[in-house]
Design a protein around this motif. Structure first.
Motif, PDB file in Angstrom:
ATOM      1  N   VAL A  71       0.832  -1.212   0.000  1.00  0.00           N
ATOM      2  CA  VAL A  71       0.000   0.000   0.000  1.00  0.00           C
ATOM      3  C   VAL A  71       0.861   1.254   0.000  1.00  0.00           C
ATOM      4  O   VAL A  71       0.612   2.208  -0.734  1.00  0.00           O
ATOM      5  CB  VAL A  71      -0.948   0.004   1.222  1.00  0.00           C
ATOM      6  CG1 VAL A  71      -1.816   1.248   1.219  1.00  0.00           C
ATOM      7  CG2 VAL A  71      -1.831  -1.235   1.219  1.00  0.00           C
ATOM      8  N   LYS A  72       1.910   1.197   0.818  1.00  0.00           N
ATOM      9  CA  LYS A  72       2.746   2.380   0.972  1.00  0.00           C
ATOM     10  C   LYS A  72       3.346   2.834  -0.361  1.00  0.00           C
ATOM     11  O   LYS A  72       3.268   4.003  -0.733  1.00  0.00           O
ATOM     12  CB  LYS A  72       3.845   2.082   1.981  1.00  0.00           C
ATOM     13  CG  LYS A  72       4.430   3.318   2.618  1.00  0.00           C
ATOM     14  CD  LYS A  72       5.396   2.914   3.707  1.00  0.00           C
ATOM     15  CE  LYS A  72       6.258   4.086   4.120  1.00  0.00           C
ATOM     16  NZ  LYS A  72       7.241   3.678   5.131  1.00  0.00           N
ATOM     17  N   SER A  73       3.918   1.854  -1.108  1.00  0.00           N
ATOM     18  CA  SER A  73       4.559   2.286  -2.359  1.00  0.00           C
ATOM     19  C   SER A  73       3.521   2.637  -3.425  1.00  0.00           C
ATOM     20  O   SER A  73       3.760   3.513  -4.252  1.00  0.00           O
ATOM     21  CB  SER A  73       5.565   1.245  -2.865  1.00  0.00           C
ATOM     22  OG  SER A  73       4.942   0.007  -3.025  1.00  0.00           O
ATOM     23  N   LEU A  74       2.363   1.956  -3.347  1.00  0.00           N
ATOM     24  CA  LEU A  74       1.283   2.321  -4.275  1.00  0.00           C
ATOM     25  C   LEU A  74       0.863   3.769  -4.062  1.00  0.00           C
ATOM     26  O   LEU A  74       0.710   4.546  -5.012  1.00  0.00           O
ATOM     27  CB  LEU A  74       0.066   1.426  -4.023  1.00  0.00           C
ATOM     28  CG  LEU A  74      -0.187   0.279  -4.975  1.00  0.00           C
ATOM     29  CD1 LEU A  74      -1.408  -0.507  -4.541  1.00  0.00           C
ATOM     30  CD2 LEU A  74      -0.374   0.816  -6.399  1.00  0.00           C
ATOM     31  N   VAL A  75       0.680   4.116  -2.784  1.00  0.00           N
ATOM     32  CA  VAL A  75       0.279   5.487  -2.443  1.00  0.00           C
ATOM     33  C   VAL A  75       1.346   6.473  -2.892  1.00  0.00           C
ATOM     34  O   VAL A  75       1.052   7.477  -3.549  1.00  0.00           O
ATOM     35  CB  VAL A  75       0.009   5.613  -0.923  1.00  0.00           C
ATOM     36  CG1 VAL A  75      -0.082   7.071  -0.505  1.00  0.00           C
ATOM     37  CG2 VAL A  75      -1.275   4.881  -0.546  1.00  0.00           C
ATOM     38  N   ASN A  76       2.601   6.155  -2.558  1.00  0.00           N
ATOM     39  CA  ASN A  76       3.689   7.068  -2.927  1.00  0.00           C
ATOM     40  C   ASN A  76       3.759   7.294  -4.427  1.00  0.00           C
ATOM     41  O   ASN A  76       3.922   8.420  -4.902  1.00  0.00           O
ATOM     42  CB  ASN A  76       5.030   6.521  -2.438  1.00  0.00           C
ATOM     43  CG  ASN A  76       5.242   6.848  -0.979  1.00  0.00           C
ATOM     44  OD1 ASN A  76       4.648   7.803  -0.463  1.00  0.00           O
ATOM     45  ND2 ASN A  76       6.048   6.060  -0.298  1.00  0.00           N
ATOM     46  N   GLU A  77       3.610   6.190  -5.147  1.00  0.00           N
ATOM     47  CA  GLU A  77       3.700   6.266  -6.606  1.00  0.00           C
ATOM     48  C   GLU A  77       2.609   7.176  -7.169  1.00  0.00           C
ATOM     49  O   GLU A  77       2.872   8.105  -7.936  1.00  0.00           O
ATOM     50  CB  GLU A  77       3.551   4.853  -7.155  1.00  0.00           C
ATOM     51  CG  GLU A  77       3.915   4.692  -8.605  1.00  0.00           C
ATOM     52  CD  GLU A  77       3.575   3.272  -9.069  1.00  0.00           C
ATOM     53  OE1 GLU A  77       2.848   3.161 -10.062  1.00  0.00           O
ATOM     54  OE2 GLU A  77       4.020   2.312  -8.402  1.00  0.00           O
ATOM     55  N   LYS A  78       1.365   6.917  -6.719  1.00  0.00           N
ATOM     56  CA  LYS A  78       0.253   7.715  -7.236  1.00  0.00           C
ATOM     57  C   LYS A  78       0.344   9.167  -6.789  1.00  0.00           C
ATOM     58  O   LYS A  78       0.003  10.090  -7.529  1.00  0.00           O
ATOM     59  CB  LYS A  78      -1.082   7.127  -6.757  1.00  0.00           C
ATOM     60  CG  LYS A  78      -1.390   5.823  -7.442  1.00  0.00           C
ATOM     61  CD  LYS A  78      -2.856   5.484  -7.335  1.00  0.00           C
ATOM     62  CE  LYS A  78      -3.132   4.249  -8.165  1.00  0.00           C
ATOM     63  NZ  LYS A  78      -4.542   3.963  -8.295  1.00  0.00           N
ATOM     64  N   PHE A  79       0.788   9.347  -5.558  1.00  0.00           N
ATOM     65  CA  PHE A  79       0.894  10.700  -5.030  1.00  0.00           C
ATOM     66  C   PHE A  79       1.940  11.500  -5.804  1.00  0.00           C
ATOM     67  O   PHE A  79       1.722  12.658  -6.163  1.00  0.00           O
ATOM     68  CB  PHE A  79       1.232  10.656  -3.540  1.00  0.00           C
ATOM     69  CG  PHE A  79       1.450  12.000  -2.921  1.00  0.00           C
ATOM     70  CD1 PHE A  79       0.455  12.968  -2.966  1.00  0.00           C
ATOM     71  CD2 PHE A  79       2.644  12.320  -2.292  1.00  0.00           C
ATOM     72  CE1 PHE A  79       0.645  14.223  -2.402  1.00  0.00           C
ATOM     73  CE2 PHE A  79       2.848  13.567  -1.736  1.00  0.00           C
ATOM     74  CZ  PHE A  79       1.847  14.515  -1.783  1.00  0.00           C
ATOM     75  N   ASN A  80       3.080  10.856  -6.099  1.00  0.00           N
ATOM     76  CA  ASN A  80       4.122  11.555  -6.854  1.00  0.00           C
ATOM     77  C   ASN A  80       3.664  11.923  -8.260  1.00  0.00           C
ATOM     78  O   ASN A  80       3.976  12.997  -8.760  1.00  0.00           O
ATOM     79  CB  ASN A  80       5.402  10.715  -6.911  1.00  0.00           C
ATOM     80  CG  ASN A  80       6.159  10.801  -5.603  1.00  0.00           C
ATOM     81  OD1 ASN A  80       6.117  11.823  -4.916  1.00  0.00           O
ATOM     82  ND2 ASN A  80       6.829   9.708  -5.236  1.00  0.00           N
ATOM     83  N   GLU A  81       2.899  10.999  -8.855  1.00  0.00           N
ATOM     84  CA  GLU A  81       2.351  11.292 -10.189  1.00  0.00           C
ATOM     85  C   GLU A  81       1.525  12.573 -10.159  1.00  0.00           C
ATOM     86  O   GLU A  81       1.659  13.457 -10.993  1.00  0.00           O
ATOM     87  CB  GLU A  81       1.423  10.152 -10.628  1.00  0.00           C
ATOM     88  CG  GLU A  81       2.072   9.100 -11.475  1.00  0.00           C
ATOM     89  CD  GLU A  81       1.128   7.928 -11.694  1.00  0.00           C
ATOM     90  OE1 GLU A  81      -0.094   8.174 -11.874  1.00  0.00           O
ATOM     91  OE2 GLU A  81       1.605   6.776 -11.657  1.00  0.00           O
ATOM     92  N   LEU A  82       0.672  12.629  -9.128  1.00  0.00           N
ATOM     93  CA  LEU A  82      -0.241  13.760  -8.990  1.00  0.00           C
ATOM     94  C   LEU A  82       0.529  15.039  -8.668  1.00  0.00           C
ATOM     95  O   LEU A  82       0.280  16.110  -9.228  1.00  0.00           O
ATOM     96  CB  LEU A  82      -1.218  13.435  -7.849  1.00  0.00           C
ATOM     97  CG  LEU A  82      -2.602  14.027  -7.897  1.00  0.00           C
ATOM     98  CD1 LEU A  82      -3.303  13.631  -9.184  1.00  0.00           C
ATOM     99  CD2 LEU A  82      -3.424  13.531  -6.709  1.00  0.00           C
ATOM    100  N   LYS A  83       1.500  14.892  -7.761  1.00  0.00           N
ATOM    101  CA  LYS A  83       2.267  16.039  -7.292  1.00  0.00           C
ATOM    102  C   LYS A  83       3.065  16.666  -8.431  1.00  0.00           C
ATOM    103  O   LYS A  83       3.216  17.884  -8.496  1.00  0.00           O
ATOM    104  CB  LYS A  83       3.209  15.585  -6.172  1.00  0.00           C
ATOM    105  CG  LYS A  83       3.454  16.645  -5.134  1.00  0.00           C
ATOM    106  CD  LYS A  83       4.195  16.091  -3.942  1.00  0.00           C
ATOM    107  CE  LYS A  83       5.676  16.062  -4.182  1.00  0.00           C
ATOM    108  NZ  LYS A  83       6.431  15.709  -2.953  1.00  0.00           N
TER     109      LYS A  83
END
Ligand SMILES: [Zn+2]
Length: 234
Positions: A96-108
């Protein structure tokens, strides 16, 4: 087999949920920061402080708005990811953690600094600053007009709901009317429970759907009321 989940995997998100609610509480700190920065910027403008100081406050405000935006996006991503897992019920819990990070970075990475200038919070800040600039510029040394000005402004200090001078005024960005924070929130919540929309309580206003998200703290009005009180005490 150890570690292998059963057919209906029991995935608990309670820790994620509680982490999320503490994250959401950060919004409150950011709002306080925004309020304090607005206050300082208005005070600087009112006392005709140097432009450099005011522009420092503008930069600080952009930092707050950016923080606010990223927090909002992060919360959204966490909610999206956990909802997706809840729906798909995969046999093995993904990272979950890396999934969140990945998606968050995309958005950011899509965030642009110039877009911050167009956010509601920043525009609201700028409009309050401009209003203060106008007030400072318009202050005429003409004593005769003062009485009229006081009566006129006093009328705007009264909350249309409580009929008393406002302590913490908010402004409705849709119709431009001001209310006491607690009073309008109470109306919205009561109506919400009745599954009805809250009308703007100002007589003659045709805004039939007052939403909490349309309200923002009106720091310049609050300052004006405080100034007015100080004059009365004297
Ligand atoms: Zn209104």
């Amino acid at each position: 087999m150890p570690g292998r989940s059963t057919v209906t995997p029991v995935i608990s998100f309670s820790s994620v949920d509680s982490a999320l609610s503490s994250l959401k509480a950060c919004h409150v700190s950011i709002s306080t920061g925004i309020e304090v920065t607005t206050d300082v910027a208005l005070a600087l403008t009112e006392h005709e402080g140097n432009a450099e100081e005011v522009s420092k406050m503008e930069k600080l405000m952009l930092d707050y708005v950016s923080m606010d935006q990223e927090l909002e996006q992060f919360i959204q991503v966490v909610e999206d990811v956990t909802n997706q897992i809840k729906q798909e019920r995969p046999e093995q819990l993904p990272d979950v953690k890396s999934l969140v990070n990945e998606k968050f970075n995309e958005l950011k990475n899509l965030n642009k600094d110039e877009d911050l200038l167009k956010t509601d919070k920043y525009l609201h800040f700028k409009s309050q600053l401009n209003e203060m600039k106008k007030q400072v510029g318009a202050e005429s040394p003409n004593e005769i007009d003062e009485d009229i000005a006081v009566t006129q402004s006093q009328r705007n200090f009264i909350c249309p709901i409580t009929q008393r001078e406002m302590e913490r005024p908010v402004k409705n960005k849709v119709c431009g009317h001001n209310y006491e924070t607690e009073a309008i929130i109470k109306i919205i919540q009561t109506k919400y429970k009745q599954k009805k929309k809250a009308r703007c309580p100002v007589v003659g206003c045709d805004n039939g759907d007052v939403k909490q998200s349309d309200l923002s703290i009106d720091t310049s009005l609050r300052r004006a009321i405080e100034n007015h009180r100080r004059h009365q005490i004297r």
